[in-house]
Design a protein around this motif. Sequence first.
Motif, mmCIF file in Angstrom:
data_model
loop_
_atom_site.group_PDB
_atom_site.id
_atom_site.type_symbol
_atom_site.label_atom_id
_atom_site.label_comp_id
_atom_site.label_asym_id
_atom_site.label_seq_id
_atom_site.Cartn_x
_atom_site.Cartn_y
_atom_site.Cartn_z
ATOM 1 N N THR A 89 5.383 -1.792 3.168
ATOM 2 C CA THR A 89 4.281 -2.174 2.368
ATOM 3 C C THR A 89 3.086 -1.383 3.200
ATOM 4 O O THR A 89 1.895 -1.601 2.790
ATOM 5 N N GLY A 90 3.063 -0.467 3.878
ATOM 6 C CA GLY A 90 2.165 0.621 4.304
ATOM 7 C C GLY A 90 2.257 1.888 3.847
ATOM 8 O O GLY A 90 1.444 2.679 4.231
ATOM 9 N N THR A 91 3.212 2.161 2.723
ATOM 10 C CA THR A 91 3.443 3.564 2.192
ATOM 11 C C THR A 91 2.496 3.649 0.921
ATOM 12 O O THR A 91 1.976 2.892 0.367
ATOM 13 N N SER A 92 2.194 5.076 0.839
ATOM 14 C CA SER A 92 1.329 5.394 0.125
ATOM 15 C C SER A 92 1.840 6.062 -1.224
ATOM 16 O O SER A 92 1.044 6.166 -2.227
ATOM 17 N N TYR A 93 3.029 6.582 -1.356
ATOM 18 C CA TYR A 93 3.696 7.083 -2.181
ATOM 19 C C TYR A 93 4.899 6.366 -2.604
ATOM 20 O O TYR A 93 4.834 5.373 -3.455
ATOM 21 N N TRP A 227 -5.139 10.223 10.283
ATOM 22 C CA TRP A 227 -6.340 10.364 9.210
ATOM 23 C C TRP A 227 -7.322 9.083 9.368
ATOM 24 O O TRP A 227 -6.698 7.980 9.799
ATOM 25 N N LYS A 228 -8.512 9.180 9.398
ATOM 26 C CA LYS A 228 -9.456 8.189 9.061
ATOM 27 C C LYS A 228 -9.272 7.191 8.035
ATOM 28 O O LYS A 228 -8.887 7.752 7.031
ATOM 29 N N PRO A 229 -9.266 5.890 8.481
ATOM 30 C CA PRO A 229 -9.010 4.953 7.423
ATOM 31 C C PRO A 229 -9.948 5.394 6.160
ATOM 32 O O PRO A 229 -9.674 5.078 4.891
ATOM 33 N N ALA A 230 -11.274 5.554 6.367
ATOM 34 C CA ALA A 230 -12.130 5.997 5.331
ATOM 35 C C ALA A 230 -11.595 7.208 4.450
ATOM 36 O O ALA A 230 -12.142 7.320 3.211
ATOM 37 N N VAL A 231 -10.757 8.197 4.939
ATOM 38 C CA VAL A 231 -10.224 9.278 4.273
ATOM 39 C C VAL A 231 -9.023 8.935 3.653
ATOM 40 O O VAL A 231 -8.857 9.210 2.370
ATOM 41 N N PHE A 232 -8.014 8.304 4.326
ATOM 42 C CA PHE A 232 -6.825 8.229 3.899
ATOM 43 C C PHE A 232 -6.738 6.502 3.415
ATOM 44 O O PHE A 232 -6.656 5.723 3.831
ATOM 45 N N GLY A 233 -6.786 6.517 1.839
ATOM 46 C CA GLY A 233 -7.010 5.315 1.098
ATOM 47 C C GLY A 233 -8.228 4.604 1.090
ATOM 48 O O GLY A 233 -8.374 3.751 0.155
ATOM 49 N N GLY A 234 -9.335 5.155 1.872
ATOM 50 C CA GLY A 234 -10.693 4.522 1.503
ATOM 51 C C GLY A 234 -11.013 3.299 2.182
ATOM 52 O O GLY A 234 -12.189 2.910 2.011
ATOM 53 N N SER A 235 -9.903 2.718 3.023
ATOM 54 C CA SER A 235 -10.318 1.459 3.531
ATOM 55 C C SER A 235 -10.889 0.279 2.807
ATOM 56 O O SER A 235 -11.941 -0.092 3.120
ATOM 57 N N PRO A 236 -10.220 -0.063 1.621
ATOM 58 C CA PRO A 236 -10.977 -1.146 0.822
ATOM 59 C C PRO A 236 -11.015 -2.394 1.726
ATOM 60 O O PRO A 236 -11.552 -3.435 1.151
ATOM 61 N N ASN A 243 -2.108 1.880 7.735
ATOM 62 C CA ASN A 243 -1.065 2.169 6.830
ATOM 63 C C ASN A 243 -0.318 3.494 7.614
ATOM 64 O O ASN A 243 -0.503 3.905 8.485
ATOM 65 N N HIS A 244 0.760 3.966 6.686
ATOM 66 C CA HIS A 244 1.453 5.013 7.388
ATOM 67 C C HIS A 244 1.090 6.552 7.567
ATOM 68 O O HIS A 244 1.540 7.254 7.858
ATOM 69 N N GLY A 245 -0.486 6.492 7.046
ATOM 70 C CA GLY A 245 -0.997 7.678 7.552
ATOM 71 C C GLY A 245 -2.308 7.483 8.316
ATOM 72 O O GLY A 245 -3.089 8.542 8.723
ATOM 73 N N THR A 246 -2.498 6.235 8.671
ATOM 74 C CA THR A 246 -3.416 6.052 9.859
ATOM 75 C C THR A 246 -3.034 5.372 11.061
ATOM 76 O O THR A 246 -4.092 5.066 11.974
ATOM 77 N N TYR A 247 -1.873 5.175 11.370
ATOM 78 C CA TYR A 247 -1.571 4.162 12.534
ATOM 79 C C TYR A 247 -1.853 5.197 13.799
ATOM 80 O O TYR A 247 -2.207 4.343 14.792
ATOM 81 N N PHE A 248 -1.899 6.232 13.771
ATOM 82 C CA PHE A 248 -1.965 7.052 15.100
ATOM 83 C C PHE A 248 -3.755 6.972 15.497
ATOM 84 O O PHE A 248 -4.131 7.049 16.433
ATOM 85 N N TYR A 249 -4.400 7.200 14.203
ATOM 86 C CA TYR A 249 -5.852 6.704 14.479
ATOM 87 C C TYR A 249 -6.095 5.626 15.230
ATOM 88 O O TYR A 249 -6.841 5.647 16.242
ATOM 89 N N TRP A 250 -5.438 4.555 14.922
ATOM 90 C CA TRP A 250 -5.735 2.988 15.384
ATOM 91 C C TRP A 250 -5.150 3.050 16.821
ATOM 92 O O TRP A 250 -5.794 2.783 17.615
ATOM 93 N N ALA A 251 -3.948 3.895 17.040
ATOM 94 C CA ALA A 251 -3.205 4.044 18.466
ATOM 95 C C ALA A 251 -4.136 4.749 19.290
ATOM 96 O O ALA A 251 -4.463 4.257 20.320
#
Length: 404
Positions: A89-93, A227-236, A243-251
């Motif tokens: 449930t963290g996938t984008s596609y 990716w920064k959350p503001a870029v990948f998905g917009g961080s609503p 999510n699966h595009g931002t987890y390394f950013y947070w790590a």
Amino acid sequence: MKLILSAASLCALVVAVLAHEHDHDHENQMPLDYVKFPYQAMYPGDNEVTADSIFSGITTFAKLPWVQCLGKERDVAFDIAFIGAPFDTGTSYRPGARFGPAGIRAGSRRLTLYGGYNVPLAVNPFLSGLKIVDCGDIPVTPYDNKFAIKQIENGHKELLQRPTFSPLGNDSVTGEPLVPISADGKHHPRVITLGGDHTIVLPILRSIYSAYGSISVIHFDSHLDTWKPAVFGGSPSDQAAINHGTYFYWASQEGLIKNGSSIHGAIRTTLSGPADYENDDKSGFHRIEAREIDTIGTDGIIKKIRETVGDSPVYLSIDIDSIDPAFAPATGTPETGGWSTRELRTILRGLDGLHIVSADIVEVAPAYDTNAELTTMAAADVLFEVLGVMAKTPLGKVQGVKVD
């Protein structure tokens, strides 16, 4: 017509049946006694019987013993454990990777059809003396991402912090006793996680940090995932930002990744622009583009990886989409122009000698696979290479030798 047996006749019949069973030696037949918990599964050795009925029985990874590591058998020790993290449930596609662990296990059934000896690595990991088990899956809720991520962290940590079954032993060259390479000074087992979408790596790295501190990462993927959350998905929302595009950013933000000694491989995604690579640099990663295989080959890619991570303890994360969809179509976000299964397996064998403390394979979504199970078989074969590398290199060093 009724058949009436005397006590003597009945006794004679029982003796005859027992003798018949003894003659056929049912105790040693496969597959009814294939797994002997809590001991190692009965894998054939050199020049022994192979090609038995591996398609029967409960499906564990490569017919490994099933241990309820997070249940009533939580005190059982092991050296390497497979654990599923059925989260998507963290996938984008494309969703569906929650069924990845089951699919990968199904794809692994024929791994030991001929015995399990890895010719290029010259090792049979199943007969290496290590206790290798399948722990089943971490119970993961599909309704609450925040809670699910914590479930994955706790489940992984419970396995990682367990004592190992086997001691470290001695250095193969000097004969000196080995000491652990972990930050906490303990000898930890290895955990191989079956995903699940790639979001699961954030809680896994939090677990790894508890034993090893900041860790170098080798990451095979068509996407950056920094990716920064503001870029990948917009961080609503705060939770949608993970999510699966931002987890390394947070790590990276949490200090879980060892900056400068981590590397991506097989990258070929489109970007929002050059700023994505600048952000990736700040997250601590070097990059190997998928197309570089055409110029430097697998040897050049292996060289780049080894130069980047050095002798550091390393976490290995493999997105199945690093393989081209021609060979592995069943994934959440497919990208053409990837590596072949053979190329990725060659590169993984080139990591022989590295201290891989734990690993994962993610984004396998079996619903999109072919009837031939191409993707799940590829995922299982990739992990077979990882298992061989792990079996050959203990997580130890000679006292006084620095491991960066």
